[in-house]
Design a protein around this motif. Structure first.
Motif, PDB file in Angstrom:
ATOM      1  N   LEU A 118       0.827  -1.205   0.000  1.00  0.00           N
ATOM      2  CA  LEU A 118       0.000   0.000   0.000  1.00  0.00           C
ATOM      3  C   LEU A 118       0.864   1.259   0.000  1.00  0.00           C
ATOM      4  CD1 LEU A 118      -2.769  -1.058   2.562  1.00  0.00           C
ATOM      5  CD2 LEU A 118      -3.050  -0.762   0.088  1.00  0.00           C
ATOM      6  N   LYS A 119       1.958   1.205   0.738  1.00  0.00           N
ATOM      7  CA  LYS A 119       2.868   2.356   0.787  1.00  0.00           C
ATOM      8  C   LYS A 119       3.508   2.596  -0.577  1.00  0.00           C
ATOM      9  CE  LYS A 119       6.727   4.280   3.424  1.00  0.00           C
ATOM     10  NZ  LYS A 119       7.670   4.050   4.558  1.00  0.00           N
ATOM     11  N   LYS A 121       2.236   1.913  -3.388  1.00  0.00           N
ATOM     12  CA  LYS A 121       1.192   2.429  -4.285  1.00  0.00           C
ATOM     13  C   LYS A 121       0.692   3.801  -3.847  1.00  0.00           C
ATOM     14  CE  LYS A 121      -0.420  -2.175  -5.620  1.00  0.00           C
ATOM     15  NZ  LYS A 121      -1.546  -3.141  -5.588  1.00  0.00           N
ATOM     16  N   ASP A 122       1.288   4.324  -2.762  1.00  0.00           N
ATOM     17  CA  ASP A 122       0.942   5.641  -2.249  1.00  0.00           C
ATOM     18  C   ASP A 122      -0.541   5.742  -1.886  1.00  0.00           C
ATOM     19  OD1 ASP A 122       1.696   8.197  -1.434  1.00  0.00           O
ATOM     20  OD2 ASP A 122       1.173   9.110  -3.349  1.00  0.00           O
ATOM     21  N   GLU A 123      -1.048   4.688  -1.273  1.00  0.00           N
ATOM     22  CA  GLU A 123      -2.437   4.670  -0.816  1.00  0.00           C
ATOM     23  C   GLU A 123      -2.493   5.254   0.594  1.00  0.00           C
ATOM     24  OE1 GLU A 123      -4.713   3.981  -2.785  1.00  0.00           O
ATOM     25  OE2 GLU A 123      -3.946   2.600  -4.288  1.00  0.00           O
ATOM     26  N   GLU A 125      -5.326   6.112   2.352  1.00  0.00           N
ATOM     27  CA  GLU A 125      -6.479   5.721   3.168  1.00  0.00           C
ATOM     28  C   GLU A 125      -7.179   4.526   2.540  1.00  0.00           C
ATOM     29  OE1 GLU A 125      -9.147   8.788   4.914  1.00  0.00           O
ATOM     30  OE2 GLU A 125     -10.728   7.769   3.762  1.00  0.00           O
ATOM     31  N   VAL A 126      -7.588   3.580   3.366  1.00  0.00           N
ATOM     32  CA  VAL A 126      -8.289   2.394   2.873  1.00  0.00           C
ATOM     33  C   VAL A 126      -9.457   2.073   3.794  1.00  0.00           C
ATOM     34  CG1 VAL A 126      -6.268   1.366   1.748  1.00  0.00           C
ATOM     35  CG2 VAL A 126      -6.745   0.850   4.166  1.00  0.00           C
ATOM     36  N   ILE A 149      -0.620   4.576   6.497  1.00  0.00           N
ATOM     37  CA  ILE A 149      -1.927   4.251   5.935  1.00  0.00           C
ATOM     38  C   ILE A 149      -3.013   4.497   6.979  1.00  0.00           C
ATOM     39  CG2 ILE A 149      -3.315   2.514   4.739  1.00  0.00           C
ATOM     40  CD1 ILE A 149      -0.670   3.170   3.336  1.00  0.00           C
ATOM     41  N   CYS A 151      -6.714   3.766   8.180  1.00  0.00           N
ATOM     42  CA  CYS A 151      -7.730   2.742   7.978  1.00  0.00           C
ATOM     43  C   CYS A 151      -9.089   3.239   8.475  1.00  0.00           C
ATOM     44  CB  CYS A 151      -7.368   1.456   8.722  1.00  0.00           C
ATOM     45  SG  CYS A 151      -5.889   0.653   8.089  1.00  0.00           S
ATOM     46  N   ARG A 192     -14.009   3.619  -2.927  1.00  0.00           N
ATOM     47  CA  ARG A 192     -12.913   3.631  -1.956  1.00  0.00           C
ATOM     48  C   ARG A 192     -11.956   2.487  -2.262  1.00  0.00           C
ATOM     49  NH1 ARG A 192     -13.309   5.929   3.258  1.00  0.00           N
ATOM     50  NH2 ARG A 192     -15.217   7.095   3.676  1.00  0.00           N
ATOM     51  N   ASN A 193     -10.716   2.655  -1.842  1.00  0.00           N
ATOM     52  CA  ASN A 193      -9.780   1.542  -1.866  1.00  0.00           C
ATOM     53  C   ASN A 193     -10.105   0.645  -0.680  1.00  0.00           C
ATOM     54  OD1 ASN A 193      -8.204   2.437  -4.105  1.00  0.00           O
ATOM     55  ND2 ASN A 193      -7.303   3.992  -2.778  1.00  0.00           N
TER      56      ASN A 193
END
Length: 217
Positions: A118-119, A121-123, A125-126, A149, A151, A192-193
């Protein structure tokens, strides 16, 4: 040839374990079976509920002992890597490491791997959809925070639906109605992701993909 011996600890959900095993083999797809890794699997179906252990403290030590016993079995068979096919089970690992410190070097921590992905992919918030115990104890929020991230949990009123989806997979009760219900459930959260924090959900997603392909044909 992949020479390391891999240990899979399942039984937390039989069909989730089966699905993971299949996907693992697909990653090593080869013309020769000799190129596949040596895999040892332990399915302990008698292990108490991880969710009830987290929510109510019910049989907590038995869960830790059950996971520890499976890890000991793997280590006795000299595995190089150990994978727990259950996100919620990772909550108990700190207590497991107190009993078996050397296991920490062998465990493939799937939550840490997800955090790293996730990091990359620069995400930022999930939305986390996982078993109730993991959500209530903020397992993913705590673990993914160090990767930057954020959550977001579903509301508590959504836990009933999440529990239903998980139990349907555990009982292998997959059908078009379940697909429709799960789709409506996800629609509530908009675009949303989503992190599928329970290993039953990939089974459901795979079934949904299969249904969609059949409609196209």
């Amino acid at each position: 040839m992949y020479r390391e011996k891999v240990g899979i600890i399942g039984g937390f959900g039989a069909y989730a374990t089966l699905n993971f095993y299949k996907r693992l083999l697909e990653e090593f797809a080869s013309e020769s079976e000799r190129n596949y890794p040596h895999i040892i699997m332990d399915n302990n179906f008698t292990m108490p509920s991880r969710t009830r252990a987290l929510l109510y403290g019910e049989a907590y030590d038995e869960v830790v002992d059950g996971i520890s016993d499976s890890i000991q079995l793997m280590m006795q068979n000299d595995v190089s890597k150990i994978i727990l096919v259950c996100g919620t089970a990772h909550y108990f690992l700190n207590d497991v490491y107190k009993k078996i410190p050397e296991a920490k070097e062998k465990i493939v921590d799937i939550i840490n791997i997800m955090g790293e992905e996730l990091k990359l992919k620069d995400e930022g918030e999930v939305l986390v959809i996982a078993a109730e115990g993991a959500l209530q104890k903020k397992l993913y929020q705590t673990r993914l925070k160090k990767y930057g991230i954020k959550c977001v949990n579903p509301d508590e009123e959504d836990f009933i639906d999440i529990r239903y989806f998980i139990e349907c997979v555990k009982r292998n009760e997959l059908n078009e109605d379940l697909v429709h219900q799960f789709g409506n459930f996800l629609d509530k959260f908009g675009k949303r992701n989503v992190v599928l924090g329970c290993t039953e959900f990939p089974v459901l997603v795979e079934y949904i993909d299969k249904c969609q392909k059949q409609r196209v044909q």
